[in-house]
Write a protein that holds these residues in place. Structure first.
Motif, mmCIF file in Angstrom:
data_model
loop_
_atom_site.group_PDB
_atom_site.id
_atom_site.type_symbol
_atom_site.label_atom_id
_atom_site.label_comp_id
_atom_site.label_asym_id
_atom_site.label_seq_id
_atom_site.Cartn_x
_atom_site.Cartn_y
_atom_site.Cartn_z
ATOM 1 N N SER A 45 1.746 5.550 -24.081
ATOM 2 C CA SER A 45 1.517 4.632 -25.201
ATOM 3 C C SER A 45 1.395 5.415 -26.514
ATOM 4 C CB SER A 45 0.297 3.749 -24.953
ATOM 5 O OG SER A 45 -0.878 4.507 -24.914
ATOM 6 N N TYR A 46 0.788 6.597 -26.456
ATOM 7 C CA TYR A 46 0.682 7.443 -27.649
ATOM 8 C C TYR A 46 2.075 7.875 -28.132
ATOM 9 C CZ TYR A 46 0.196 11.623 -30.474
ATOM 10 O OH TYR A 46 0.332 12.560 -31.462
ATOM 11 N N SER A 49 3.849 4.964 -29.760
ATOM 12 C CA SER A 49 3.261 4.652 -31.066
ATOM 13 C C SER A 49 3.533 5.744 -32.088
ATOM 14 C CB SER A 49 1.759 4.426 -30.924
ATOM 15 O OG SER A 49 1.533 3.265 -30.170
ATOM 16 N N THR A 92 -2.636 0.708 -29.448
ATOM 17 C CA THR A 92 -2.126 1.766 -28.572
ATOM 18 C C THR A 92 -3.154 2.148 -27.518
ATOM 19 O OG1 THR A 92 -0.792 2.657 -30.369
ATOM 20 C CG2 THR A 92 -1.248 4.148 -28.547
ATOM 21 N N TYR A 108 -0.097 -5.380 -28.526
ATOM 22 C CA TYR A 108 0.656 -4.267 -29.088
ATOM 23 C C TYR A 108 1.947 -4.799 -29.727
ATOM 24 C CZ TYR A 108 2.992 0.276 -29.364
ATOM 25 O OH TYR A 108 3.642 1.404 -29.803
#
Length: 191
Positions: A45-46, A49, A92, A108
């Motif tokens: 997810s990091y 993002s 995130t 998100y």
């Protein structure tokens, strides 16, 4: 008005957003590679993002490079974009911590949708200030890519409740579509 202040402020806020996101990556407890496996959802997810925020930063730079006039409306439109981008670390972290489950994945997507809408508002505000024959207006044209991005985000939100992986795939697809800097602006400026 001079656009350098808007650029500098935006650059600073975006740098802080990325810094906050990376702070969500926690050091694993243990020294083996197996200790890293619980971190994969947070790390993925990091990465998504980071790429998305980087895309906005890159295209924001290109857009402002093709802009001559920045008025009060553009300052507020820019703050609108920065507001939605500033929520990216929370969205995130929640999505990663919950292994891409439906509600966090949909939220998100909502944040991505609002970033896309806010970017479009800023772009239209800058075009209105510079005129329909401006470099930015000519470069953007009908903005098919921008419209497709917003539509994909809007479709992904309800899809997150059916199959979060499909929503995630749409988020990745849009990011890949924008990964290369906006060449439309570069081409118009080069002429």
């Amino acid at each position: 008005m001079n656009k350098t202040r808007l650029e500098a402020f935006s650059d600073g806020v975006i740098a802080i957003i990325i810094t906050i996101m990376v702070l969500e990556l926690k050091v694993p407890h243990g020294a083996s590679l197996d200790d890293l496996s619980p971190l994969w959802p947070v790390f993925l997810s990091y990465v998504l993002s980071f790429v998305n925020v980087g895309i906005y930063w890159n295209n924001h730079h290109h857009m402002l490079h093709a802009t001559h006039h920045v008025g009060g409306a553009a300052l507020w439109a820019n703050l609108h974009l920065l507001f939605w981008l500033s929520l990216m670390p929370v969205a995130t972290a929640w999505m990663g911590e919950n292994h891409f489950s439906a509600v966090p994945t949909a939220l998100y997507g909502f944040d991505l949708l609002m970033c896309g809408v806010a970017y479009t508002v800023l772009q239209r505000t800058l075009i209105a200030a510079d005129g329909s024959a401006s470099l930015l207006a000519v470069a953007v044209g009908g903005d098919f890519k921008g419209k497709l991005s917003v539509a994909a985000y809007a479709a992904a939100i309800p899809l997150a409740f059916v199959h979060p992986a499909v929503a995630g795939a749409l988020y990745v697809m849009v990011a890949l579509m924008w990964l290369v800097p906006d060449r439309r602006i570069e081409k118009v400026i080069a002429r």
